[in-house]
Scaffold this motif. Structure first.
Motif, PDB file in Angstrom:
ATOM      1  N   ARG A   1      -0.200   1.788 -11.752  1.00 55.11           N
ATOM      2  CA  ARG A   1      -1.376   2.654 -11.880  1.00 55.11           C
ATOM      3  C   ARG A   1      -1.146   3.734 -12.940  1.00 55.11           C
ATOM      4  O   ARG A   1      -2.067   4.062 -13.709  1.00 55.11           O
ATOM      5  CB  ARG A   1      -1.688   3.295 -10.529  1.00 55.11           C
ATOM      6  N   LEU A   2       0.075   4.278 -12.984  1.00 50.04           N
ATOM      7  CA  LEU A   2       0.363   5.377 -13.917  1.00 50.04           C
ATOM      8  C   LEU A   2       0.946   4.890 -15.243  1.00 50.04           C
ATOM      9  O   LEU A   2       1.200   5.703 -16.137  1.00 50.04           O
ATOM     10  CB  LEU A   2       1.335   6.364 -13.268  1.00 50.04           C
ATOM     11  N   VAL A   3       1.149   3.581 -15.350  1.00 53.75           N
ATOM     12  CA  VAL A   3       1.699   2.954 -16.557  1.00 53.75           C
ATOM     13  C   VAL A   3       3.059   3.581 -16.909  1.00 53.75           C
ATOM     14  O   VAL A   3       3.290   4.084 -18.006  1.00 53.75           O
ATOM     15  CB  VAL A   3       0.724   3.062 -17.757  1.00 53.75           C
ATOM     16  N   VAL A   4       3.951   3.577 -15.929  1.00 58.70           N
ATOM     17  CA  VAL A   4       5.318   4.047 -16.121  1.00 58.70           C
ATOM     18  C   VAL A   4       6.255   3.054 -15.425  1.00 58.70           C
ATOM     19  O   VAL A   4       5.804   2.153 -14.720  1.00 58.70           O
ATOM     20  CB  VAL A   4       5.538   5.468 -15.543  1.00 58.70           C
ATOM     21  N   GLY A   5       7.553   3.225 -15.608  1.00 58.29           N
ATOM     22  CA  GLY A   5       8.514   2.341 -14.977  1.00 58.29           C
ATOM     23  C   GLY A   5       8.715   2.671 -13.508  1.00 58.29           C
ATOM     24  O   GLY A   5       8.481   3.809 -13.070  1.00 58.29           O
ATOM     25  N   THR A   6       9.168   1.671 -12.752  1.00 56.64           N
ATOM     26  CA  THR A   6       9.412   1.873 -11.323  1.00 56.64           C
ATOM     27  C   THR A   6      10.487   2.924 -11.085  1.00 56.64           C
ATOM     28  O   THR A   6      10.388   3.731 -10.150  1.00 56.64           O
ATOM     29  CB  THR A   6       9.823   0.546 -10.661  1.00 56.64           C
ATOM     30  N   GLU A   7      11.522   2.934 -11.929  1.00 57.44           N
ATOM     31  CA  GLU A   7      12.582   3.919 -11.763  1.00 57.44           C
ATOM     32  C   GLU A   7      12.051   5.334 -11.972  1.00 57.44           C
ATOM     33  O   GLU A   7      12.497   6.276 -11.306  1.00 57.44           O
ATOM     34  CB  GLU A   7      13.746   3.631 -12.724  1.00 57.44           C
TER      35      GLU A   7
ATOM     36  N   GLY B   1       5.505  23.758  -5.926  1.00 53.43           N
ATOM     37  CA  GLY B   1       5.905  23.646  -7.324  1.00 53.43           C
ATOM     38  C   GLY B   1       5.894  22.230  -7.863  1.00 53.43           C
ATOM     39  O   GLY B   1       6.688  21.898  -8.760  1.00 53.43           O
ATOM     40  N   LEU B   2       4.984  21.389  -7.358  1.00 50.07           N
ATOM     41  CA  LEU B   2       4.889  20.026  -7.883  1.00 50.07           C
ATOM     42  C   LEU B   2       4.358  20.046  -9.308  1.00 50.07           C
ATOM     43  O   LEU B   2       3.445  20.801  -9.635  1.00 50.07           O
ATOM     44  CB  LEU B   2       3.959  19.181  -7.014  1.00 50.07           C
ATOM     45  N   THR B   3       4.920  19.199 -10.146  1.00 45.24           N
ATOM     46  CA  THR B   3       4.350  19.016 -11.475  1.00 45.24           C
ATOM     47  C   THR B   3       3.069  18.196 -11.348  1.00 45.24           C
ATOM     48  O   THR B   3       2.783  17.612 -10.297  1.00 45.24           O
ATOM     49  CB  THR B   3       5.329  18.276 -12.397  1.00 45.24           C
ATOM     50  N   ASP B   4       2.291  18.133 -12.425  1.00 40.09           N
ATOM     51  CA  ASP B   4       1.058  17.349 -12.386  1.00 40.09           C
ATOM     52  C   ASP B   4       1.352  15.884 -12.083  1.00 40.09           C
ATOM     53  O   ASP B   4       0.633  15.252 -11.301  1.00 40.09           O
ATOM     54  CB  ASP B   4       0.321  17.455 -13.725  1.00 40.09           C
ATOM     55  N   ARG B   5       2.412  15.340 -12.667  1.00 45.79           N
ATOM     56  CA  ARG B   5       2.722  13.936 -12.427  1.00 45.79           C
ATOM     57  C   ARG B   5       3.201  13.725 -11.000  1.00 45.79           C
ATOM     58  O   ARG B   5       2.864  12.729 -10.359  1.00 45.79           O
ATOM     59  CB  ARG B   5       3.770  13.459 -13.433  1.00 45.79           C
ATOM     60  N   GLU B   6       3.988  14.652 -10.469  1.00 46.50           N
ATOM     61  CA  GLU B   6       4.420  14.537  -9.076  1.00 46.50           C
ATOM     62  C   GLU B   6       3.233  14.601  -8.132  1.00 46.50           C
ATOM     63  O   GLU B   6       3.185  13.887  -7.124  1.00 46.50           O
ATOM     64  CB  GLU B   6       5.428  15.636  -8.752  1.00 46.50           C
TER      65      GLU B   6
ATOM     66  N   GLY C   1      -1.263   4.837   0.199  1.00 44.23           N
ATOM     67  CA  GLY C   1      -0.489   3.705   0.678  1.00 44.23           C
ATOM     68  C   GLY C   1       0.104   2.829  -0.399  1.00 44.23           C
ATOM     69  O   GLY C   1       0.620   1.748  -0.109  1.00 44.23           O
ATOM     70  N   LEU C   2       0.091   3.284  -1.651  1.00 45.63           N
ATOM     71  CA  LEU C   2       0.619   2.469  -2.730  1.00 45.63           C
ATOM     72  C   LEU C   2       2.155   2.476  -2.720  1.00 45.63           C
ATOM     73  O   LEU C   2       2.768   3.513  -2.459  1.00 45.63           O
ATOM     74  CB  LEU C   2       0.124   2.968  -4.092  1.00 45.63           C
ATOM     75  N   SER C   3       2.744   1.333  -3.007  1.00 48.89           N
ATOM     76  CA  SER C   3       4.193   1.226  -3.122  1.00 48.89           C
ATOM     77  C   SER C   3       4.640   1.797  -4.467  1.00 48.89           C
ATOM     78  O   SER C   3       3.815   2.092  -5.339  1.00 48.89           O
ATOM     79  CB  SER C   3       4.617  -0.238  -3.033  1.00 48.89           C
ATOM     80  N   ASN C   4       5.948   1.914  -4.649  1.00 45.07           N
ATOM     81  CA  ASN C   4       6.461   2.409  -5.925  1.00 45.07           C
ATOM     82  C   ASN C   4       5.985   1.546  -7.094  1.00 45.07           C
ATOM     83  O   ASN C   4       5.603   2.053  -8.150  1.00 45.07           O
ATOM     84  CB  ASN C   4       7.988   2.456  -5.906  1.00 45.07           C
ATOM     85  N   ALA C   5       6.032   0.223  -6.897  1.00 41.55           N
ATOM     86  CA  ALA C   5       5.607  -0.687  -7.967  1.00 41.55           C
ATOM     87  C   ALA C   5       4.123  -0.512  -8.278  1.00 41.55           C
ATOM     88  O   ALA C   5       3.712  -0.531  -9.450  1.00 41.55           O
ATOM     89  CB  ALA C   5       5.909  -2.127  -7.568  1.00 41.55           C
ATOM     90  N   GLU C   6       3.311  -0.328  -7.228  1.00 39.23           N
ATOM     91  CA  GLU C   6       1.870  -0.142  -7.454  1.00 39.23           C
ATOM     92  C   GLU C   6       1.582   1.201  -8.114  1.00 39.23           C
ATOM     93  O   GLU C   6       0.693   1.299  -8.974  1.00 39.23           O
ATOM     94  CB  GLU C   6       1.138  -0.262  -6.116  1.00 39.23           C
ATOM     95  N   VAL C   7       2.323   2.244  -7.726  1.00 42.17           N
ATOM     96  CA  VAL C   7       2.168   3.549  -8.378  1.00 42.17           C
ATOM     97  C   VAL C   7       2.551   3.437  -9.848  1.00 42.17           C
ATOM     98  O   VAL C   7       1.859   3.964 -10.738  1.00 42.17           O
ATOM     99  CB  VAL C   7       3.029   4.625  -7.678  1.00 42.17           C
TER     100      VAL C   7
END
Length: 217
Positions: free
Chosen positions: A177-183, A153-158, A168-174
C-alpha cells in the motif's frame, strides 16, 4: 521443531476438539491441558509452550487475569490466543488490552484454528478488523487511553503504518500500500510499538482506537 500448544478451557469437549484438530497437523503438538486459568502459570513454566489457547470465561481465574499473570511473571512468555464463543464479548476486549495476541471463535473451522495457531506462533497478531472496530466502539469509552497518540511522537509515516495496522493489514500488505519494502515496514512497526509502549500490534491497535486516533466507524 513443531509448534507446541497448551490448551486452557473449562469444557473438556472443547479441549478435546481443539486437540484433535491441532494434533492432526504434523507441525503442531499439544503439550498440555488445563481446566482453569489458575493452572496456567505453573504449566507454562513446566512445558514452555509456544502458544496458549486460552478460554476467557473460566470459574476460578478467567483468561484475562491469566493472560496478565503470564505476561507479568513468565520470562519469554508464550503467545496467547484467546478462544471465545462470542466475538463481541467484553471479555475479548479486556483480554486484548491485557496483551493477548488475538482471538479465535470456538465455532471456527479446523483450517482456521490451525492457521491461527501458526500465525501467532510466528509472531503475528490475529486481528479481525471489523470485530475490533465493533469492540472498540462498544467498550473503548470505558477505558482511558494508556497512551495519547498526540504525545507519542509518531512520524507521518509511522502514523500511516498504524492506521493500516488498525485495518488489519499485514506487513506485506502495508508495504504494498505504501510502496516500500517489507523490512522498512517492520522497522516502522517496531518504532510504533516502542513509542506507544505496546507489547505487540494488537495493543497498538487498541491504543489507536481508545485514543481516537482511529475511529471505530
Amino acid at each position: 521443531m513443531p509448534v507446541t500448544v497448551l490448551l486452557v478451557d473449562d469444557e473438556p469437549l472443547v479441549r478435546a476438539g481443539l486437540r484433535a484438530v491441532l494434533e492432526a497437523q504434523p507441525d503442531i503438538e499439544v503439550v498440555g491441558e488445563a481446566a482453569d486459568g489458575a493452572a496456567v502459570i505453573p504449566l507454562v513454566r513446566q512445558l514452555r509452550p509456544d502458544v496458549v489457547a486460552m478460554d476467557v470465561r473460566m470459574p476460578l481465574m478467567d483468561g484475562i487475569e491469566a493472560t496478565r499473570a503470564v505476561l507479568r511473571t513468565v520470562d519469554s512468555p508464550p503467545r496467547i490466543l484467546v478462544v471465545t464463543t462470542f466475538e463481541e464479548d467484553e471479555y475479548v476486549y479486556e483480554a486484548l488490552r491485557a496483551g493477548a495476541d488475538g482471538f479465535l471463535l470456538k465455532r471456527a473451522r479446523p483450517a482456521e484454528i490451525v492457521h491461527a495457531v501458526r500465525l501467532v506462533a510466528e509472531g503475528e497478531s490475529l486481528l479481525f478488523p471489523a470485530s475490533v472496530r465493533r469492540l472498540a466502539a462498544r467498550y473503548g469509552d470505558n477505558h482511558p487511553p494508556r497512551t495519547r497518540l498526540s504525545e507519542a511522537g509518531l512520524t507521518d509515516r509511522e502514523a500511516d503504518v498504524l492506521r493500516l495496522m488498525a485495518r488489519g493489514l499485514s506487513n506485506a500488505e502495508v508495504a504494498a500500500r505504501l510502496v516500500v519494502g517489507t523490512e522498512t515496514v517492520k522497522s516502522h512497526v517496531s518504532a510504533v510499538l516502542a513509542k506507544l509502549g505496546a507489547r505487540d500490534r494488537t495493543q497498538a491497535v487498541i491504543a489507536a482506537y481508545e485514543s481516537g486516533f482511529v475511529t471505530p466507524g
